[in-house]
Scaffold this active site. Sequence first.
Site, PDB file in Angstrom:
ATOM      1  N   ASP A  58       0.870  -1.183   0.000  1.00 24.24           N
ATOM      2  CA  ASP A  58       0.000   0.000   0.000  1.00 24.24           C
ATOM      3  C   ASP A  58       0.902   1.226   0.000  1.00 24.24           C
ATOM      4  O   ASP A  58       1.988   1.212   0.590  1.00 24.24           O
ATOM      5  CB  ASP A  58      -0.909   0.002   1.238  1.00 24.24           C
ATOM      6  CG  ASP A  58      -2.130   0.886   1.061  1.00 24.24           C
ATOM      7  OD1 ASP A  58      -3.261   0.355   0.975  1.00 24.24           O
ATOM      8  OD2 ASP A  58      -1.960   2.129   0.997  1.00 24.24           O
ATOM      9  N   ARG A 183     -19.158  -8.438   2.171  1.00 30.35           N
ATOM     10  CA  ARG A 183     -19.829  -7.357   2.902  1.00 30.35           C
ATOM     11  C   ARG A 183     -19.021  -7.034   4.134  1.00 30.35           C
ATOM     12  O   ARG A 183     -18.557  -7.956   4.827  1.00 30.35           O
ATOM     13  CB  ARG A 183     -21.232  -7.798   3.337  1.00 30.35           C
ATOM     14  CG  ARG A 183     -22.175  -8.096   2.210  1.00 30.35           C
ATOM     15  CD  ARG A 183     -23.316  -8.964   2.669  1.00 30.35           C
ATOM     16  NE  ARG A 183     -22.835 -10.259   3.132  1.00 30.35           N
ATOM     17  CZ  ARG A 183     -23.603 -11.208   3.656  1.00 30.35           C
ATOM     18  NH1 ARG A 183     -24.879 -11.001   3.820  1.00 30.35           N
ATOM     19  NH2 ARG A 183     -23.088 -12.354   4.043  1.00 30.35           N
ATOM     20  N   LEU A 279     -35.188  -6.545   2.186  1.00 27.32           N
ATOM     21  CA  LEU A 279     -36.536  -5.977   2.131  1.00 27.32           C
ATOM     22  C   LEU A 279     -36.850  -5.314   3.472  1.00 27.32           C
ATOM     23  O   LEU A 279     -37.963  -5.392   3.958  1.00 27.32           O
ATOM     24  CB  LEU A 279     -37.570  -7.070   1.842  1.00 27.32           C
ATOM     25  CG  LEU A 279     -37.726  -7.503   0.390  1.00 27.32           C
ATOM     26  CD1 LEU A 279     -38.859  -8.509   0.256  1.00 27.32           C
ATOM     27  CD2 LEU A 279     -37.980  -6.319  -0.546  1.00 27.32           C
ATOM     28  N   ALA A 281     -37.286  -1.980   5.417  1.00 27.87           N
ATOM     29  CA  ALA A 281     -37.445  -0.538   5.189  1.00 27.87           C
ATOM     30  C   ALA A 281     -36.607   0.240   6.196  1.00 27.87           C
ATOM     31  O   ALA A 281     -36.379  -0.203   7.319  1.00 27.87           O
ATOM     32  CB  ALA A 281     -38.911  -0.161   5.321  1.00 27.87           C
ATOM     33  N   GLY A 282     -36.124   1.398   5.795  1.00 30.80           N
ATOM     34  CA  GLY A 282     -35.301   2.196   6.688  1.00 30.80           C
ATOM     35  C   GLY A 282     -34.907   3.507   6.031  1.00 30.80           C
ATOM     36  O   GLY A 282     -35.576   3.970   5.099  1.00 30.80           O
ATOM     37  N   CYS A 289     -19.973   1.034  -1.190  1.00 33.21           N
ATOM     38  CA  CYS A 289     -20.238   0.319  -2.450  1.00 33.21           C
ATOM     39  C   CYS A 289     -21.544   0.714  -3.126  1.00 33.21           C
ATOM     40  O   CYS A 289     -21.526   1.292  -4.203  1.00 33.21           O
ATOM     41  CB  CYS A 289     -20.208  -1.181  -2.199  1.00 33.21           C
ATOM     42  SG  CYS A 289     -18.549  -1.763  -1.825  1.00 33.21           S
TER      43      CYS A 289
HETATM   44  P1  NAD Z   1     -10.285   1.217   0.720  1.00 32.79           P
HETATM   45  O1  NAD Z   1     -10.402   2.670   0.473  1.00 32.79           O
HETATM   46  O2  NAD Z   1     -10.678   0.666   2.053  1.00 32.79           O
HETATM   47  O3  NAD Z   1      -8.794   0.749   0.436  1.00 32.79           O
HETATM   48  C1  NAD Z   1      -8.096   1.063  -0.720  1.00 32.79           C
HETATM   49  C2  NAD Z   1      -6.615   0.987  -0.379  1.00 32.79           C
HETATM   50  O4  NAD Z   1      -5.868   1.101  -1.584  1.00 32.79           O
HETATM   51  C3  NAD Z   1      -6.144   2.128   0.538  1.00 32.79           C
HETATM   52  O5  NAD Z   1      -5.458   1.596   1.644  1.00 32.79           O
HETATM   53  C4  NAD Z   1      -5.213   2.950  -0.364  1.00 32.79           C
HETATM   54  O6  NAD Z   1      -4.146   3.561   0.342  1.00 32.79           O
HETATM   55  C5  NAD Z   1      -4.702   1.888  -1.313  1.00 32.79           C
HETATM   56  N1  NAD Z   1      -4.152   2.412  -2.559  1.00 32.79           N
HETATM   57  C6  NAD Z   1      -4.672   3.378  -3.374  1.00 32.79           C
HETATM   58  N2  NAD Z   1      -3.863   3.555  -4.431  1.00 32.79           N
HETATM   59  C7  NAD Z   1      -2.829   2.692  -4.299  1.00 32.79           C
HETATM   60  C8  NAD Z   1      -1.689   2.392  -5.069  1.00 32.79           C
HETATM   61  N3  NAD Z   1      -1.421   3.032  -6.214  1.00 32.79           N
HETATM   62  N4  NAD Z   1      -0.829   1.452  -4.643  1.00 32.79           N
HETATM   63  C9  NAD Z   1      -1.056   0.789  -3.478  1.00 32.79           C
HETATM   64  N5  NAD Z   1      -2.124   1.025  -2.700  1.00 32.79           N
HETATM   65  C10 NAD Z   1      -3.002   1.963  -3.100  1.00 32.79           C
HETATM   66  O7  NAD Z   1     -11.150   0.523  -0.429  1.00 32.79           O
HETATM   67  P2  NAD Z   1     -11.960  -0.845  -0.309  1.00 32.79           P
HETATM   68  O8  NAD Z   1     -13.205  -0.617   0.466  1.00 32.79           O
HETATM   69  O9  NAD Z   1     -11.037  -1.928   0.071  1.00 32.79           O
HETATM   70  O10 NAD Z   1     -12.412  -1.054  -1.818  1.00 32.79           O
HETATM   71  C11 NAD Z   1     -11.507  -1.455  -2.819  1.00 32.79           C
HETATM   72  C12 NAD Z   1     -12.296  -1.819  -4.051  1.00 32.79           C
HETATM   73  O11 NAD Z   1     -13.129  -2.951  -3.776  1.00 32.79           O
HETATM   74  C13 NAD Z   1     -13.234  -0.728  -4.528  1.00 32.79           C
HETATM   75  O12 NAD Z   1     -13.290  -0.742  -5.925  1.00 32.79           O
HETATM   76  C14 NAD Z   1     -14.579  -1.121  -3.948  1.00 32.79           C
HETATM   77  O13 NAD Z   1     -15.666  -0.638  -4.701  1.00 32.79           O
HETATM   78  C15 NAD Z   1     -14.501  -2.638  -4.037  1.00 32.79           C
HETATM   79  N6  NAD Z   1     -15.315  -3.342  -3.053  1.00 32.79           N
HETATM   80  C16 NAD Z   1     -15.398  -2.901  -1.769  1.00 32.79           C
HETATM   81  C17 NAD Z   1     -16.155  -3.610  -0.835  1.00 32.79           C
HETATM   82  C18 NAD Z   1     -16.291  -3.124   0.579  1.00 32.79           C
HETATM   83  O14 NAD Z   1     -17.190  -3.611   1.283  1.00 32.79           O
HETATM   84  N7  NAD Z   1     -15.466  -2.214   1.053  1.00 32.79           N
HETATM   85  C19 NAD Z   1     -16.832  -4.784  -1.227  1.00 32.79           C
HETATM   86  C20 NAD Z   1     -16.697  -5.228  -2.541  1.00 32.79           C
HETATM   87  C21 NAD Z   1     -15.938  -4.502  -3.454  1.00 32.79           C
END
Ligand code: NAD
Length: 475
Positions: A58, A183, A279, A281-282, A289
């Site tokens: 990261d 999730r 389903l 309500a809230g 996401c």
């Molecule tokens: P997040 O913001 O929690 O984490 C993203 C991480 O990526 C951060 O720690 C950031 O520092 C790092 N990062 C960004 N650019 C970088 C780079 N160039 N090199 C290395 N690290 C880098 O995001 P998330 O919630 O984990 O979501 C990630 C993806 O997964 C998104 O596309 C999201 O839509 C998808 N997703 C998320 C969930 C969820 O519940 N959070 C579920 C399914 C899918």
Amino acid sequence: MLGATAPLSQLNTGAHGDRVGRRDRVRPSSICVVGAGHVGLVTAACLAELGHRVTCVDTDEGRIETLRSGTVPFHEPGLETLIERHCASDVLKFTTSYKEALEGVDFIFVAVNTPSTPEGAADLRYIRRAVRQIGRALKDSRPIIVNKSTAPVGTAETVDHILRQEAGSLGELPVVSNPEFLREGTAIKDFMKPDRVVLGSHDREAARRVAELYGPVEAPVLITDPETAEMIKYASNAFLATKISFINEIASICEGVGADVSQVAQGMGLDKRIGPQFLRAGIGYGGSCLPKDVKALAHMAGLYGSHPQLLNAVLQINVDQRRRLVHRLRQTLGSVEGATVAVLGLAYKPDTDDVRDSPAIDIIRLLDNEGATVRAHDPVANQNLAEILPDVTYCSDPYDAVNGCDAVIIATEWPQFLDLDLEQVKARMRRPVLVDGRNLFHPDVVRGYGFTYLGIGRPDHLEEPLVLEPQPKEA
Ligand code: NAD
């Protein structure tokens, strides 16, 4: 349907995607996970749990330091234990160096953030940057690049294009789209026992190799082209959001006609074609996401000349839910100007400290805008919300939050709120008004303590449903 361990000879290679048989034991691979966020960390820890060697990279130095010191930077049940175990046995490592992370790897999972642009599109700058960094750091190995970030149709092609620019000398690198469906709050279970694994690639052999990484994970694997895999993720999230906005629209009608939306949902959910999930309500969906993914899909539709009327309605209903709640509170109190309101629950759902696009944010902003003072409490998310809304009074205890309040709003269905001593809550409040934004409480119980109760889509007088089960036939 073929089971996860169905023999490869039973392959269905029809036009609707492949369901493949897989090994039930893992051949250990060396994997880099890019991004140590919710998805990246869970992916890294679970792949280590499945028997692989994983390095997570990261660019956020503070985050990597925190992880190296043994702390997970967000609340996710079970994740810290898993990370601790695999770091101790040295199969899971954290770094900020791409060079170190990519040393000898067979697979690279990209799990970086894809937030919304102001126009509602998915912002791909983090993916582009990450893939560029991967391309530059790769020396002579040819790993499979797996995209786990939620990204619009065409992103696999974008990834491929950047890799050709940055690492063209290595030849074409296989790219597989592997959308994630976990999730927050149940992320580890969702990763280890998913409903399905979706893999999209024009390189079927690469997709099969990714399928093998999941080894004993018991789930059907669906292999498609990348465009279809990318669309499956968006269509799934849009469908879930649609179910939520649908029941919320029904709840508004229930408020008009005097029906109880909880019983309506129960009656609908007994129909196997509909099912009971999503389903409830809230005050609408939130989180990192559903809001951004529905917007991104609507934006994508526009780019291809469609008018996504259903998706636009889903988005609008979700915004309206918060406004309706504040409107009803305004009607009950006369005005919220000068009122003090407690908001209990700030995370977008229980068991997470994630406040991204949390409904509580909209509600607090609406109240603040109308001159109310807000006192807020969440079991784990106070600090995260304070970074977005610093002027709110944050309380470590729900009883402290309701002190001197004219109303209390339940914004997240944390189960511990059900254990609140309502006698004590009422005694501390200036006016006993409970706004149940998640239909957590039974209205009669709350009213029994002398509160004015406002739920979502529930009549003033609730008659309990009577369920008559079929009698077993006599032998
Ligand atoms: P997040 O913001 O929690 O984490 C993203 C991480 O990526 C951060 O720690 C950031 O520092 C790092 N990062 C960004 N650019 C970088 C780079 N160039 N090199 C290395 N690290 C880098 O995001 P998330 O919630 O984990 O979501 C990630 C993806 O997964 C998104 O596309 C999201 O839509 C998808 N997703 C998320 C969930 C969820 O519940 N959070 C579920 C399914 C899918």
